[in-house]
Design an enzyme around this catalytic site. Structure first.
Site, PDB file in Angstrom:
ATOM      1  N   GLY A  45      -0.420  -0.247   8.331  1.00  0.00           N
ATOM      2  CA  GLY A  45       0.706   0.680   8.399  1.00  0.00           C
ATOM      3  C   GLY A  45       0.454   1.734   9.463  1.00  0.00           C
ATOM      4  O   GLY A  45      -0.700   2.089   9.730  1.00  0.00           O
ATOM      5  N   GLN A  50       1.385   9.194  14.515  1.00  0.00           N
ATOM      6  CA  GLN A  50      -0.011   8.796  14.755  1.00  0.00           C
ATOM      7  C   GLN A  50      -0.236   8.364  16.209  1.00  0.00           C
ATOM      8  O   GLN A  50      -1.363   8.317  16.674  1.00  0.00           O
ATOM      9  CB  GLN A  50      -0.424   7.663  13.805  1.00  0.00           C
ATOM     10  CG  GLN A  50      -0.521   8.113  12.343  1.00  0.00           C
ATOM     11  CD  GLN A  50      -0.916   6.980  11.431  1.00  0.00           C
ATOM     12  OE1 GLN A  50      -0.075   6.247  10.948  1.00  0.00           O
ATOM     13  NE2 GLN A  50      -2.205   6.804  11.213  1.00  0.00           N
ATOM     14  N   CYS A  95      -6.883   5.172   6.475  1.00  0.00           N
ATOM     15  CA  CYS A  95      -5.891   5.572   7.473  1.00  0.00           C
ATOM     16  C   CYS A  95      -6.507   5.446   8.862  1.00  0.00           C
ATOM     17  O   CYS A  95      -7.642   5.895   9.070  1.00  0.00           O
ATOM     18  CB  CYS A  95      -5.484   7.030   7.209  1.00  0.00           C
ATOM     19  SG  CYS A  95      -4.292   7.684   8.396  1.00  0.00           S
ATOM     20  N   LEU A  96      -5.768   4.873   9.794  1.00  0.00           N
ATOM     21  CA  LEU A  96      -6.301   4.723  11.151  1.00  0.00           C
ATOM     22  C   LEU A  96      -6.549   6.078  11.811  1.00  0.00           C
ATOM     23  O   LEU A  96      -7.325   6.162  12.758  1.00  0.00           O
ATOM     24  CB  LEU A  96      -5.338   3.877  12.001  1.00  0.00           C
ATOM     25  CG  LEU A  96      -5.298   2.387  11.639  1.00  0.00           C
ATOM     26  CD1 LEU A  96      -4.178   1.689  12.401  1.00  0.00           C
ATOM     27  CD2 LEU A  96      -6.627   1.705  11.932  1.00  0.00           C
ATOM     28  N   HIS A 137       2.339   6.571   1.775  1.00  0.00           N
ATOM     29  CA  HIS A 137       1.306   7.061   2.709  1.00  0.00           C
ATOM     30  C   HIS A 137       1.935   7.350   4.076  1.00  0.00           C
ATOM     31  O   HIS A 137       1.713   8.414   4.659  1.00  0.00           O
ATOM     32  CB  HIS A 137       0.196   5.999   2.818  1.00  0.00           C
ATOM     33  CG  HIS A 137      -0.876   6.302   3.811  1.00  0.00           C
ATOM     34  ND1 HIS A 137      -2.185   6.592   3.458  1.00  0.00           N
ATOM     35  CD2 HIS A 137      -0.847   6.352   5.168  1.00  0.00           C
ATOM     36  CE1 HIS A 137      -2.892   6.821   4.549  1.00  0.00           C
ATOM     37  NE2 HIS A 137      -2.107   6.673   5.613  1.00  0.00           N
ATOM     38  N   GLU A 138       2.740   6.392   4.572  1.00  0.00           N
ATOM     39  CA  GLU A 138       3.348   6.560   5.910  1.00  0.00           C
ATOM     40  C   GLU A 138       4.412   7.656   5.906  1.00  0.00           C
ATOM     41  O   GLU A 138       4.544   8.403   6.880  1.00  0.00           O
ATOM     42  CB  GLU A 138       3.937   5.232   6.409  1.00  0.00           C
ATOM     43  CG  GLU A 138       2.953   4.079   6.524  1.00  0.00           C
ATOM     44  CD  GLU A 138       1.693   4.415   7.307  1.00  0.00           C
ATOM     45  OE1 GLU A 138       1.727   5.308   8.178  1.00  0.00           O
ATOM     46  OE2 GLU A 138       0.656   3.785   7.026  1.00  0.00           O
ATOM     47  N   HIS A 141       2.926  10.950   6.438  1.00  0.00           N
ATOM     48  CA  HIS A 141       2.662  11.235   7.858  1.00  0.00           C
ATOM     49  C   HIS A 141       3.891  11.859   8.520  1.00  0.00           C
ATOM     50  O   HIS A 141       3.772  12.749   9.363  1.00  0.00           O
ATOM     51  CB  HIS A 141       2.335   9.944   8.618  1.00  0.00           C
ATOM     52  CG  HIS A 141       0.905   9.506   8.530  1.00  0.00           C
ATOM     53  ND1 HIS A 141      -0.133  10.246   9.038  1.00  0.00           N
ATOM     54  CD2 HIS A 141       0.339   8.378   8.022  1.00  0.00           C
ATOM     55  CE1 HIS A 141      -1.272   9.603   8.833  1.00  0.00           C
ATOM     56  NE2 HIS A 141      -1.013   8.460   8.214  1.00  0.00           N
TER      57      HIS A 141
HETATM   58  C1  Y12 Z   1      -2.580   1.214   1.261  1.00  0.00           C
HETATM   59  C2  Y12 Z   1      -3.080   2.449   1.561  1.00  0.00           C
HETATM   60  C3  Y12 Z   1      -2.851   3.036   2.765  1.00  0.00           C
HETATM   61  C4  Y12 Z   1      -2.062   2.376   3.702  1.00  0.00           C
HETATM   62  C5  Y12 Z   1      -1.792   3.046   4.997  1.00  0.00           C
HETATM   63  C6  Y12 Z   1      -2.174   2.245   6.191  1.00  0.00           C
HETATM   64  N1  Y12 Z   1      -3.584   2.309   6.397  1.00  0.00           N
HETATM   65  C7  Y12 Z   1      -4.206   1.494   7.273  1.00  0.00           C
HETATM   66  O1  Y12 Z   1      -3.557   0.679   7.897  1.00  0.00           O
HETATM   67  C8  Y12 Z   1      -5.647   1.691   7.440  1.00  0.00           C
HETATM   68  C9  Y12 Z   1      -6.321   0.923   8.278  1.00  0.00           C
HETATM   69  C10 Y12 Z   1      -7.744   1.059   8.587  1.00  0.00           C
HETATM   70  C11 Y12 Z   1      -8.323   0.082   9.394  1.00  0.00           C
HETATM   71  C12 Y12 Z   1      -9.641   0.183   9.765  1.00  0.00           C
HETATM   72  O2  Y12 Z   1     -10.219  -0.720  10.625  1.00  0.00           O
HETATM   73  C13 Y12 Z   1     -10.453  -2.021  10.260  1.00  0.00           C
HETATM   74  O3  Y12 Z   1     -10.280  -2.378   9.108  1.00  0.00           O
HETATM   75  C14 Y12 Z   1     -10.868  -2.949  11.324  1.00  0.00           C
HETATM   76  C15 Y12 Z   1     -10.395   1.242   9.334  1.00  0.00           C
HETATM   77  O4  Y12 Z   1     -11.740   1.276   9.684  1.00  0.00           O
HETATM   78  C16 Y12 Z   1     -12.128   2.054  10.750  1.00  0.00           C
HETATM   79  O5  Y12 Z   1     -11.331   2.697  11.342  1.00  0.00           O
HETATM   80  C17 Y12 Z   1     -13.553   2.040  11.096  1.00  0.00           C
HETATM   81  C18 Y12 Z   1      -9.836   2.225   8.547  1.00  0.00           C
HETATM   82  C19 Y12 Z   1      -8.495   2.141   8.184  1.00  0.00           C
HETATM   83  C20 Y12 Z   1      -1.562   1.153   3.392  1.00  0.00           C
HETATM   84  C21 Y12 Z   1      -1.812   0.580   2.167  1.00  0.00           C
HETATM   85 CO    CO Z   2      -2.317   6.966   7.704  1.00  0.00          CO
END
Ligand code: Y12
Ligand code: CO
Length: 171
Positions: A45, A50, A95-96, A137-138, A141
């Protein structure tokens, strides 16, 4: 095109975004870039703020039952409004914009939202499960809020201590 993702504590992430007025090519390019950026970074997401754009626009692409992120399942949500919510659920969120931090957060279990698609067509839908969590969550933001703000006082202090320590080791 891949865009840069703003990370905590960038003050721009605290900005409240405003509604999209023009459903034009510029918006479509933004949404396409948000998708490319989210996929490139392994996210599910992403909100426009962001990538530094103060517009009420977000994309979510959850994995399917085969654990694949299929672009056919991509959801693009513009100018969302929560109409109804019910229940409580807890999920370990990431969260990215706050890399390497995963914490339990409480959200509504089900939400009903109105929104527009990229062509300006209005929709009203109910979401539950991971989609409802990701959407909340989004949407946070879009109002300038990060999931770490929902942590308990002690967990937030622990996060800040560890974040500062991590920033020092990067110096
Ligand atoms: C459930 C809870 C929160 C959300 C919001 C969207 N969150 C993400 O998309 C988070 C992504 C994320 C990805 C990462 O990197 C990898 O997995 C390769 C990460 O790790 C690092 O940055 C080192 C952290 C978060 C949606 C649903
Ligand atoms: Co986020």
């Amino acid at each position: 095109m891949i865009r840069e993702i703003l990370t905590y504590p960038n003050p721009k992430l605290r900005t409240a975004s405003h509604d999209v007025k023009n459903f034009d090519d510029r918006l479509h390019l933004l949404l396409d870039d948000m998708y490319d950026t989210m996929i490139d970074r392994g996210g599910i997401g992403l909100a426009a703020i962001q990538v530094g754009v103060e517009l009420n626009a977000l994309v979510i692409n959850l994995s399917n039952e085969n654990d694949e992120q299929d672009k056919n399942d991509l959801v693009e949500i513009i100018n969302p409004r929560v109409l109804q919510s019910e229940g409580v659920t807890t999920y370990q969120e990431g969260c990215l914009s706050v890399p390497n931090v995963y914490e339990d957060v409480e959200r509504f279990e089900k939400i009903k939202v109105s929104f527009f698609d990229r062509d300006g067509k209005p929709h009203t839908k109910e979401y539950e499960g991971l989609m409802a969590i990701a959407l909340q969550h989004e949407m946070d933001h879009l109002q300038g809020h990060l999931f770490i703000e929902k942590l308990s006082y002690l967990k937030r202090k622990k996060f800040e201590r560890e974040w500062k320590k991590r920033a020092k080791t990067k110096e």
